[in-house]
Write an enzyme that holds these catalytic residues in place. Structure first.
Site, PDB file in Angstrom:
ATOM      1  N   ASP A  11      42.680  45.506  45.345  1.00  0.00           N
ATOM      2  CA  ASP A  11      41.658  44.734  44.757  1.00  0.00           C
ATOM      3  C   ASP A  11      41.966  43.781  43.569  1.00  0.00           C
ATOM      4  O   ASP A  11      43.261  43.894  43.035  1.00  0.00           O
ATOM      5  CB  ASP A  11      40.586  45.517  44.167  1.00  0.00           C
ATOM      6  CG  ASP A  11      39.379  45.204  43.436  1.00  0.00           C
ATOM      7  OD1 ASP A  11      38.739  44.267  44.139  1.00  0.00           O
ATOM      8  OD2 ASP A  11      39.119  45.332  42.358  1.00  0.00           O
ATOM      9  N   ASP A  13      39.678  42.251  40.440  1.00  0.00           N
ATOM     10  CA  ASP A  13      39.452  42.513  39.269  1.00  0.00           C
ATOM     11  C   ASP A  13      39.140  43.852  38.783  1.00  0.00           C
ATOM     12  O   ASP A  13      38.608  44.748  39.688  1.00  0.00           O
ATOM     13  CB  ASP A  13      37.913  41.769  39.326  1.00  0.00           C
ATOM     14  CG  ASP A  13      37.085  42.221  37.888  1.00  0.00           C
ATOM     15  OD1 ASP A  13      37.824  42.417  36.937  1.00  0.00           O
ATOM     16  OD2 ASP A  13      35.875  42.013  37.948  1.00  0.00           O
TER      17      ASP A  13
HETATM   18  P1  B16 Z   1      33.174  35.578  42.458  1.00  0.00           P
HETATM   19  P2  B16 Z   1      37.019  42.196  42.995  1.00  0.00           P
HETATM   20  C1  B16 Z   1      34.621  40.990  42.107  1.00  0.00           C
HETATM   21  O1  B16 Z   1      36.219  40.989  42.096  1.00  0.00           O
HETATM   22  C2  B16 Z   1      34.157  41.172  40.752  1.00  0.00           C
HETATM   23  O2  B16 Z   1      34.384  42.448  40.478  1.00  0.00           O
HETATM   24  C3  B16 Z   1      32.675  41.133  40.850  1.00  0.00           C
HETATM   25  O3  B16 Z   1      32.206  41.291  39.542  1.00  0.00           O
HETATM   26  C4  B16 Z   1      32.373  39.839  41.097  1.00  0.00           C
HETATM   27  O4  B16 Z   1      30.782  39.504  41.160  1.00  0.00           O
HETATM   28  C5  B16 Z   1      32.926  39.629  42.680  1.00  0.00           C
HETATM   29  O5  B16 Z   1      34.509  39.719  42.278  1.00  0.00           O
HETATM   30  C6  B16 Z   1      32.709  38.043  43.062  1.00  0.00           C
HETATM   31  O6  B16 Z   1      33.266  36.941  42.293  1.00  0.00           O
HETATM   32  O7  B16 Z   1      31.669  35.300  41.650  1.00  0.00           O
HETATM   33  O8  B16 Z   1      34.267  34.958  41.694  1.00  0.00           O
HETATM   34  O9  B16 Z   1      33.107  35.220  43.865  1.00  0.00           O
HETATM   35  O10 B16 Z   1      36.604  43.241  42.221  1.00  0.00           O
HETATM   36  O11 B16 Z   1      36.427  42.277  44.225  1.00  0.00           O
HETATM   37  O12 B16 Z   1      38.462  41.528  42.624  1.00  0.00           O
HETATM   38 MG    MG Z   2      37.548  45.315  41.202  1.00  0.00          MG
END
Ligand code: B16
Ligand code: MG
Length: 216
Positions: A11, A13
């Site tokens: 993953d 984030d």
């Molecule tokens: P975006 P991951 C996720 O990242 C985030 O944890 C989440 O908070 C966010 O809404 C999602 O990506 C979408 O992100 O708005 O940049 O498309 O943990 O899946 O790497």
């Molecule tokens: Mg994450």
């Protein structure tokens, strides 16, 4: 040591870097402008879920028409992208570049499975894009975590069946997605990841050999 594990899928984030604070600041700006209460504790519920689901959770049941929803998400992303300009390679979480290099050295294939539509940009800012053989992001599949689709998509690209791949996740939705897909799961951080096969505070607390030996 297990020899059956062929791939690691990470993953983004909360695992490779910590963009959660930037997501928080961007949602918070939108929430303040729209006079919606939104706290850091509320932001924890957005961890690992899609942009659309994040908006739903921020709204906590408040009704919104689809055109407004799309406009609000676009505004949030403008704010978020402003923060992305500040990311440098120093924003990789501790031990991450070393762990990725160690995995590659061990012959493990490496994939990314992130819900984010900004994942490639973040990896480029971290100078880690080349560490990944396959990148799955918010554009790759329709059904986001906790559906297993994204990790299955990445595993397919790595020519590795789920039972020979380990998913590294910081969010409950991500652990649920990994387990639903038949993957091995490593849960990282302080969120609810206790269903994983192995848990740790972060990548820095792990070695590749430790992970392989625990997934035998
Ligand atoms: P975006 P991951 C996720 O990242 C985030 O944890 C989440 O908070 C966010 O809404 C999602 O990506 C979408 O992100 O708005 O940049 O498309 O943990 O899946 O790497
Ligand atoms: Mg994450």
């Amino acid at each position: 040591m297990s020899t059956s594990i062929k791939a690691f899928i990470f993953d983004l984030d909360g695992v490779i870097t910590d963009t959660a604070e930037f997501h928080f600041l961007a949602w918070k700006q939108l929430a303040d402008e729209e006079k919606i209460t939104f706290t850091r504790a509320d932001n924890e519920q957005l961890r690992g879920v899609s942009r659309r689901e994040s908006l739903n959770r921020m709204l906590k049941g408040r009704p919104i028409d689809e055109l407004t929803a799309q406009a609000w998400m676009e505004r949030k992303i403008v704010y978020y992208k402003h923060y992305l300009t500040t990311i440098t390679p120093d924003y990789a979480l501790p031990g991450v570049p070393q762990f990725l290099a160690e995995a590659r050295e061990a012959g493990i294939k490496i994939g990314l499975g992130s819900a984010s539509k900004n994942a490639v940009e973040v990896l480029e800012k971290l100078q880690l894009r080349n560490a990944f053989d396959v990148i799955g992001d918010g554009y790759s599949v329709v059904n986001s975590k906790p559906a297993p689709d994204l990790f299955v998509w990445v595993a397919g690209g790595l020519y590795t069946p789920p039972n020979q791949a380990v998913v590294f996740e910081d969010a409950e939705a991500g652990i649920d997605a990994a387990l639903a897909g038949g993957f091995w799961a490593v849960g990282l951080g302080s969120a609810n990841v206790k269903k994983a096969h192995l848990t740790a505070n972060g990548i820095a607390d792990l070695t590749v050999q430790t992970v392989l030996s625990r997934m035998a």
